[in-house]
Design a protein around this motif. Structure first.
Motif, mmCIF file in Angstrom:
data_model
loop_
_atom_site.group_PDB
_atom_site.id
_atom_site.type_symbol
_atom_site.label_atom_id
_atom_site.label_comp_id
_atom_site.label_asym_id
_atom_site.label_seq_id
_atom_site.Cartn_x
_atom_site.Cartn_y
_atom_site.Cartn_z
ATOM 1 N N MET A 1 0.833 -1.204 0.000
ATOM 2 C CA MET A 1 0.000 0.000 0.000
ATOM 3 C C MET A 1 0.867 1.254 0.000
ATOM 4 N N PRO A 2 0.387 2.324 -0.609
ATOM 5 C CA PRO A 2 1.120 3.589 -0.529
ATOM 6 C C PRO A 2 1.119 4.116 0.902
ATOM 7 N N THR A 3 2.264 4.577 1.320
ATOM 8 C CA THR A 3 2.401 5.163 2.649
ATOM 9 C C THR A 3 3.108 6.501 2.527
ATOM 10 N N GLY B 1 13.510 5.207 -4.489
ATOM 11 C CA GLY B 1 13.089 5.700 -3.178
ATOM 12 C C GLY B 1 11.786 5.080 -2.730
ATOM 13 N N TRP B 2 10.858 4.913 -3.656
ATOM 14 C CA TRP B 2 9.569 4.299 -3.329
ATOM 15 C C TRP B 2 9.738 2.817 -2.987
ATOM 16 N N MET B 3 10.475 2.103 -3.836
ATOM 17 C CA MET B 3 10.530 0.647 -3.703
ATOM 18 C C MET B 3 11.538 0.173 -2.652
ATOM 19 N N VAL B 4 12.690 0.816 -2.568
ATOM 20 C CA VAL B 4 13.730 0.331 -1.659
ATOM 21 C C VAL B 4 13.630 1.020 -0.304
ATOM 22 N N MET B 5 13.727 2.353 -0.289
ATOM 23 C CA MET B 5 13.710 3.062 0.990
ATOM 24 C C MET B 5 12.334 3.037 1.628
ATOM 25 N N GLY B 6 11.295 3.135 0.833
ATOM 26 C CA GLY B 6 9.943 3.130 1.385
ATOM 27 C C GLY B 6 9.599 1.851 2.108
ATOM 28 N N ASN B 7 10.221 0.751 1.728
ATOM 29 C CA ASN B 7 9.993 -0.532 2.388
ATOM 30 C C ASN B 7 10.992 -0.814 3.504
ATOM 31 N N SER B 8 11.923 0.084 3.748
ATOM 32 C CA SER B 8 12.968 -0.158 4.748
ATOM 33 C C SER B 8 12.755 0.639 6.031
ATOM 34 N N VAL B 9 11.586 1.193 6.228
ATOM 35 C CA VAL B 9 11.342 2.030 7.403
ATOM 36 C C VAL B 9 10.814 1.193 8.558
ATOM 37 N N GLY B 10 10.784 1.810 9.727
ATOM 38 C CA GLY B 10 10.266 1.138 10.904
ATOM 39 C C GLY B 10 11.357 0.661 11.847
ATOM 40 N N HIS B 11 12.527 1.242 11.726
ATOM 41 C CA HIS B 11 13.651 0.855 12.569
ATOM 42 C C HIS B 11 14.172 2.098 13.294
ATOM 43 N N ALA C 1 9.323 10.572 8.539
ATOM 44 C CA ALA C 1 7.973 10.602 7.958
ATOM 45 C C ALA C 1 7.201 9.344 8.332
ATOM 46 N N SER C 2 7.894 8.229 8.400
ATOM 47 C CA SER C 2 7.236 6.985 8.781
ATOM 48 C C SER C 2 6.720 7.062 10.217
ATOM 49 N N ARG C 3 7.485 7.671 11.092
ATOM 50 C CA ARG C 3 7.062 7.792 12.482
ATOM 51 C C ARG C 3 6.000 8.870 12.658
ATOM 52 N N ARG C 4 6.068 9.899 11.878
ATOM 53 C CA ARG C 4 5.132 11.023 12.016
ATOM 54 C C ARG C 4 3.767 10.697 11.446
ATOM 55 N N TRP C 5 3.746 10.128 10.241
ATOM 56 C CA TRP C 5 2.479 9.846 9.548
ATOM 57 C C TRP C 5 2.342 8.343 9.330
ATOM 58 N N ARG C 6 1.674 7.695 10.211
ATOM 59 C CA ARG C 6 1.491 6.237 10.098
ATOM 60 C C ARG C 6 0.271 5.886 9.312
#
Length: 150
Positions: free
Chosen positions: A5-7, A53-63, A145-150
Motif C-alpha cells: 500500500m502507498p504510505t 526511493g519508493w521501492m527500496v527506501m519506502g519498504n525499509s522504514v520502521g527501525h 515521515a514513517s514515524r510522524r504519519w502512520r
C-alpha cells in the motif's frame, strides 16, 4: 515491515531520492569526458530516484534512525547502480543504431562494459559526498515521515 500500500514513508522516500538522483547526476556530469552530451541524465536520475526511493527506501522504514541512515546509503547505492545501468543501456542503443555490434550478445556485454567505464569516471569526491550525505539525510527524513504519519 514491507507493505504494497502507498504510505507517507514511500512518498517521502520517492521525493527525497528523486532529489538525490538529480543532485547525483549534477555531480556526475562535470566528471564525464563528454559532458556536453549528458542529454537527459538529470531527468533519468530523477525518475530512477523516484522509483528506487519508493521501492527500496519506502519498504525499509520502521527501525531506529541510525538504521535508517544505513538504509538510505543502501538505497543510494541501488540508485547509482540503476542510473549506470540505464546510462549503459542508452549508450548501447545509440551505438546499435550505427550497426557497431556483431550480434545481440556483443550489445548486451557492452552495456556492462559501459557501466564499468562510467563507474570509474563517477568515483569523484563530489559524487561520493553527494551519495554519502544525500543518502543519509534522505534515509533519516524518510524514517521521520514513517514515524510522524502512520
Amino acid at each position: 515491515m514491507a507493505t504494497s500500500m502507498p504510505t507517507a514513508a514511500k512518498a517521502v522516500g520517492a521525493i527525497t531520492f528523486a532529489i538525490v538522483g538529480w543532485l547525483l547526476a549534477n555531480a556526475f556530469i562535470p566528471g564525464m569526458p563528454d559532458a556536453a552530451s549528458a542529454g537527459h541524465l538529470r531527468e533519468g536520475g530523477t525518475v530512477t530516484g523516484l522509483f528506487v526511493g519508493w521501492m527500496v527506501m519506502g519498504n525499509s522504514v520502521g527501525h531506529k534512525y541510525i538504521d535508517a541512515i544505513g538504509y538510505g546509503w543502501k538505497t543510494v547505492i541501488v540508485l547509482a547502480f540503476f542510473c549506470l545501468l540505464f546510462l549503459g543501456l542508452y549508450e548501447m542503443l545509440k551505438q546499435s543504431t550505427r550497426m557497431v555490434y556483431e550480434g545481440p550478445i556483443d550489445a548486451i556485454l557492452d552495456i556492462f562494459a559501459r557501466m564499468f567505464d562510467r563507474a570509474k569516471e563517477a568515483i569523484t569526491f563530489n559524487v561520493v559526498l553527494t551519495m554519502f550525505v544525500g543518502g543519509g539525510i534522505s534515509g533519516f527524513v524518510t524514517e521521520g515521515a514513517s514515524r510522524r504519519w502512520r
